[in-house]
Design a protein around this motif. Structure first.
Motif, mmCIF file in Angstrom:
data_model
loop_
_atom_site.group_PDB
_atom_site.id
_atom_site.type_symbol
_atom_site.label_atom_id
_atom_site.label_comp_id
_atom_site.label_asym_id
_atom_site.label_seq_id
_atom_site.Cartn_x
_atom_site.Cartn_y
_atom_site.Cartn_z
ATOM 1 N N GLY A 33 0.951 -1.314 -0.073
ATOM 2 C CA GLY A 33 -0.019 0.032 0.029
ATOM 3 C C GLY A 33 0.693 1.398 0.159
ATOM 4 O O GLY A 33 0.508 2.185 -0.804
ATOM 5 N N GLY A 34 1.796 1.339 0.825
ATOM 6 C CA GLY A 34 2.770 2.432 0.792
ATOM 7 C C GLY A 34 3.649 2.536 -0.484
ATOM 8 O O GLY A 34 3.589 3.734 -1.010
ATOM 9 N N MET A 35 3.951 1.376 -1.203
ATOM 10 C CA MET A 35 4.602 1.528 -2.601
ATOM 11 C C MET A 35 3.515 2.264 -3.507
ATOM 12 O O MET A 35 3.916 2.847 -4.328
ATOM 13 C CB MET A 35 5.102 0.201 -2.916
ATOM 14 C CG MET A 35 6.184 -0.306 -2.073
ATOM 15 S SD MET A 35 6.874 -1.830 -2.417
ATOM 16 C CE MET A 35 7.336 -1.629 -4.178
ATOM 17 N N LEU A 36 2.357 1.596 -3.487
ATOM 18 C CA LEU A 36 1.360 2.153 -4.421
ATOM 19 C C LEU A 36 0.976 3.753 -4.070
ATOM 20 O O LEU A 36 0.773 4.166 -5.204
ATOM 21 C CB LEU A 36 -0.066 1.199 -4.136
ATOM 22 C CG LEU A 36 -1.221 1.692 -5.105
ATOM 23 C CD1 LEU A 36 -0.628 1.064 -6.635
ATOM 24 C CD2 LEU A 36 -2.144 0.789 -4.697
ATOM 25 N N ALA A 80 1.406 8.912 -6.389
ATOM 26 C CA ALA A 80 1.438 10.383 -6.108
ATOM 27 C C ALA A 80 2.755 10.706 -7.048
ATOM 28 O O ALA A 80 2.691 11.924 -7.693
ATOM 29 C CB ALA A 80 1.910 10.614 -4.563
ATOM 30 N N GLY A 81 3.452 10.106 -7.288
ATOM 31 C CA GLY A 81 4.633 10.354 -8.478
ATOM 32 C C GLY A 81 3.887 10.516 -9.797
ATOM 33 O O GLY A 81 4.550 11.394 -10.684
ATOM 34 N N LEU A 82 3.019 9.533 -10.174
ATOM 35 C CA LEU A 82 2.358 9.641 -11.565
ATOM 36 C C LEU A 82 1.555 11.273 -11.465
ATOM 37 O O LEU A 82 1.753 11.676 -12.459
ATOM 38 C CB LEU A 82 1.716 8.601 -11.732
ATOM 39 C CG LEU A 82 2.259 7.237 -12.130
ATOM 40 C CD1 LEU A 82 1.218 6.235 -12.192
ATOM 41 C CD2 LEU A 82 3.151 7.402 -13.215
ATOM 42 N N TRP A 102 9.869 17.137 -5.422
ATOM 43 C CA TRP A 102 8.900 16.216 -4.813
ATOM 44 C C TRP A 102 8.977 14.820 -5.760
ATOM 45 O O TRP A 102 8.481 13.757 -5.095
ATOM 46 C CB TRP A 102 7.447 16.872 -5.125
ATOM 47 C CG TRP A 102 7.342 17.738 -3.925
ATOM 48 C CD1 TRP A 102 8.280 18.437 -2.960
ATOM 49 C CD2 TRP A 102 6.367 18.615 -3.568
ATOM 50 N NE1 TRP A 102 7.823 19.526 -2.091
ATOM 51 C CE2 TRP A 102 6.378 19.831 -2.332
ATOM 52 C CE3 TRP A 102 5.001 18.569 -4.195
ATOM 53 C CZ2 TRP A 102 5.615 20.449 -2.039
ATOM 54 C CZ3 TRP A 102 4.127 19.632 -3.754
ATOM 55 C CH2 TRP A 102 4.287 20.562 -2.806
ATOM 56 N N LEU A 103 9.212 15.151 -6.835
ATOM 57 C CA LEU A 103 9.238 13.956 -7.830
ATOM 58 C C LEU A 103 10.063 12.764 -7.119
ATOM 59 O O LEU A 103 9.836 11.608 -7.308
ATOM 60 C CB LEU A 103 9.541 14.075 -9.487
ATOM 61 C CG LEU A 103 8.295 14.636 -10.183
ATOM 62 C CD1 LEU A 103 8.765 15.367 -11.286
ATOM 63 C CD2 LEU A 103 7.359 13.589 -10.130
#
Length: 65
Positions: A7-10, A15-17, A34-35
């Motif tokens: 879940g954290g990775m997702l 957020a990155g996308l 932030w990226l």
């Protein structure tokens, strides 16, 4: 514990996308880092995921024994 790591990775990936789609706005406001933070969070999730897999395996073994 594995679902928490996934879940954290997702969360970092999504957020990155979103930030990647808005990178022009980020650059205009000086928030390009932030990226990189999202990328670091996603990549650091892999060792965390491996740790949680081992943790769950050991917990399952302790419960059986």
């Amino acid at each position: 514990m594995v679902p928490f790591a996934l879940g954290g990775m997702l969360g970092f990936a999504i957020a990155g996308l979103v930030l990647l789609l808005n990178r022009d706005t980020l650059a205009a406001n000086g928030h390009e880092n932030w990226l990189w933070i999202c990328l670091a969070g996603f990549l650091l999730g892999f060792p965390g995921l491996a740790t949680m897999i081992v943790h769950d395996r050991n917990r399952r073994r302790r419960r059986e024994g």
